[in-house]
Every structure is written in C-alpha cells, then in structure tokens.
Write an enzyme that holds these catalytic residues in place. Structure first.
Site, short mmCIF file in Angstrom:
data_model
loop_
_atom_site.label_atom_id
_atom_site.label_comp_id
_atom_site.label_asym_id
_atom_site.label_seq_id
_atom_site.Cartn_x
_atom_site.Cartn_y
_atom_site.Cartn_z
N LYS A 14 95.05 100.03 52.45
CA LYS A 14 94.59 100.31 53.82
C LYS A 14 93.20 99.76 54.10
CE LYS A 14 94.61 104.82 53.88
NZ LYS A 14 95.07 105.12 52.52
N ARG A 89 94.76 112.55 58.98
CA ARG A 89 95.55 112.84 57.78
C ARG A 89 96.26 114.19 57.87
NH1 ARG A 89 91.94 109.36 54.15
NH2 ARG A 89 92.87 109.36 52.10
N ARG A 128 91.85 99.99 40.12
CA ARG A 128 90.63 100.14 40.92
C ARG A 128 89.63 101.05 40.20
NH1 ARG A 128 91.19 102.47 46.91
NH2 ARG A 128 91.19 104.47 45.86
N ARG A 134 85.54 104.63 40.81
CA ARG A 134 85.57 105.76 41.73
C ARG A 134 85.94 107.05 41.01
NH1 ARG A 134 88.32 104.63 47.54
NH2 ARG A 134 89.09 106.72 47.10
N ARG A 145 96.45 113.27 44.94
CA ARG A 145 96.23 112.66 46.26
C ARG A 145 97.55 112.14 46.84
NH1 ARG A 145 92.34 108.38 44.62
NH2 ARG A 145 92.32 107.70 46.79
P1 AMP Z 1 90.13 107.31 51.13
O1 AMP Z 1 89.05 106.34 50.78
O2 AMP Z 1 90.66 107.13 52.51
O3 AMP Z 1 91.21 107.36 50.08
O4 AMP Z 1 89.45 108.77 51.13
C1 AMP Z 1 88.84 109.28 49.95
C2 AMP Z 1 88.73 110.79 50.05
O5 AMP Z 1 87.93 111.16 51.18
C3 AMP Z 1 90.05 111.52 50.26
O6 AMP Z 1 90.75 111.73 49.04
C4 AMP Z 1 89.56 112.84 50.87
O7 AMP Z 1 88.96 113.68 49.91
C5 AMP Z 1 88.44 112.34 51.78
N1 AMP Z 1 88.98 111.97 53.12
C6 AMP Z 1 88.98 110.75 53.70
N2 AMP Z 1 89.53 110.79 54.91
C7 AMP Z 1 89.90 112.08 55.12
C8 AMP Z 1 90.55 112.77 56.18
N3 AMP Z 1 90.95 112.12 57.29
N4 AMP Z 1 90.75 114.10 56.05
C9 AMP Z 1 90.35 114.76 54.96
N5 AMP Z 1 89.77 114.18 53.90
C10 AMP Z 1 89.54 112.85 53.98
#
Ligand code: AMP
Length: 209
Positions: A14, A89, A128, A134, A145
């Site tokens: 994404k 989400r 990654r 990370r 996740r």
């Molecule tokens: P991502 O980089 O999009 O995978 O986001 C990393 C982490 O940030 C996720 O696993 C959540 O802990 C938090 N996060 C990102 N976007 C959201 C969202 N829209 N709602 C809740 N938590 C989020």
C-alpha cells in the site's frame, strides 16, 4: 482532483503504491501509519500514546486516529484531493471519513483494494523487518495484524462495495506492474492521470480482475 482510498492487508505494498499514485495524480498521500511513526520518532505526546498499540500490532484507538486524519485533511495541500493509505480501518473511521467529506461537500472517487496471498505478505513483511527494522514486523505481531485486518478492515470493503466504489487489483508481482494495473483499473472507471498515457484512452484492453 481525486479522492482515493487504498485498502489491503499489511504487506500488500500500500505505502509504495500510495506514493506513486499520489505523485501521478498530484495529490498528497496521507498514511496514518507514517504519521504515527513520525510522532513516535519525534517523541510527541501522540507518538507516546500510539507506540504501545503499534508495537503490539493493535489498532490505535479511533478517537486518536480520527483526530489526526481530521487535522491532516484540513491542510491546504489536501483541499484538491488526497490518497488515503491505511485509513479507514474500522467502521467508526468510515463514519468519520463520511462526516469529513460531507462537511466539505466532496466524496470519494474510488477505493482500490489490493489483493494479496497471506503467505506471500507474511514473507514480504519478514523481509521488511530485516531491511527496515520496524518494531511491528516480528512474525507474531505480523500474524496479529493480519488477523485484525481480516476481522475489522476487510469488512469495510463490503460497505464501499455496496456504494460501487471498490476496484480490485492483484497486488502481487513487480512494483511497476502493480502500479500500471491500478492505473488501468482506475482508467476503466473513468479516472485518468492528468496528462498520462491513459488520459485520452477510452476504456482499456488490459482488464484487471
Ligand atoms: P501501517 O503502516 O499502515 O501498517 O500502520 C502501522 C500501525 O499504525 C498499525 O499496525 C496500527 O497500529 C497503526 N495504524 C495506522 N493506521 C491506523 C488506523 N487507520 N487505525 C488504527 N491504527 C492505525
């Protein structure tokens, strides 16, 4: 002027596709994950609050997440459109985004669903973890996740599907190939990149499942 969402499981690419598409369409890519990570890095109050959730692979609470998106979409660069990566989400986030768009008198143009095989995305995320270090890319957290995505986020595709907004794109394969699949799928819906090779085309021979 385009308002797009990118929805897909963790590791479906994404973030990479969001930056490419944002550049192509001349709109900002807004990634809630990136905003949270920047806040964690800078040690802000928001970062401190979000970090525990992120490290555990949990969703940050809707109230906090909705507030940052509300603020970010008020910024001047997002007034002509945006590409949201990783938001909404949850159903509550969908409701908040609906309110934000309604108050601006705007609406979404499309929701791109990135489709990827779960085993492949776990492999990508483990890679990654090595490349980027990370904290939320350990195997247990990755599996959590993924489960959270299936339980809370995948159902949002039904909501947007019922509104006729979802276009599905195969997210596996070469990055350029995936970008061109997305552009073709959007062009098929009449959404064309400004001045791009799809700008003048009517439909396309390469249809995307
Ligand atoms: P991502 O980089 O999009 O995978 O986001 C990393 C982490 O940030 C996720 O696993 C959540 O802990 C938090 N996060 C990102 N976007 C959201 C969202 N829209 N709602 C809740 N938590 C989020």
């Amino acid at each position: 002027m385009i308002r797009l969402l990118l929805i897909g499981p963790p590791g479906s690419g994404k973030g990479t596709q969001a930056s490419r598409l944002a550049e192509t369409f001349g709109v900002p890519a807004v990634s809630t994950g990136d905003i949270f990570r920047a806040n964690v890095k800078n040690g802000t109050a928001l970062g401190l609050e979000a970090k525990a959730y992120m490290d555990a692979g949990e969703y940050v609470p809707d109230s906090l997440t909705n507030a940052i998106v509300h603020d970010r979409l008020q910024e001047v660069d997002a007034s002509g459109g945006f590409l949201l990566d990783g938001y909404p989400r949850t159903e509550e986030q969908v409701a908040e985004l609906d309110r934000l768009l309604a108050s601006d008198g705007t609406r979404l143009d499309a929701v791109v669903q990135l489709v990827a095989d779960p085993d492949e995305v776990v492999r990508r995320l483990l890679k990654r973890a090595v490349d980027q270090g990370r904290a939320d890319d350990t195997e247990d957290v990755i599996r959590h996740r993924m489960a959270l995505y299936e339980a809370q986020t995948a159902p949002l595709l039904n909501i947007y599907g019922a509104r006729g907004l979802v276009t599905k794109v195969d997210a596996l394969g070469d990055v350029d190939e995936v970008t061109s699949r997305i552009l073709t799928a959007l062009a098929d819906r009449g959404i064309r990149e400004p001045g791009g090779k799809n700008a003048q085309s009517v439909g396309s021979a390469e249809s995307v499942a």
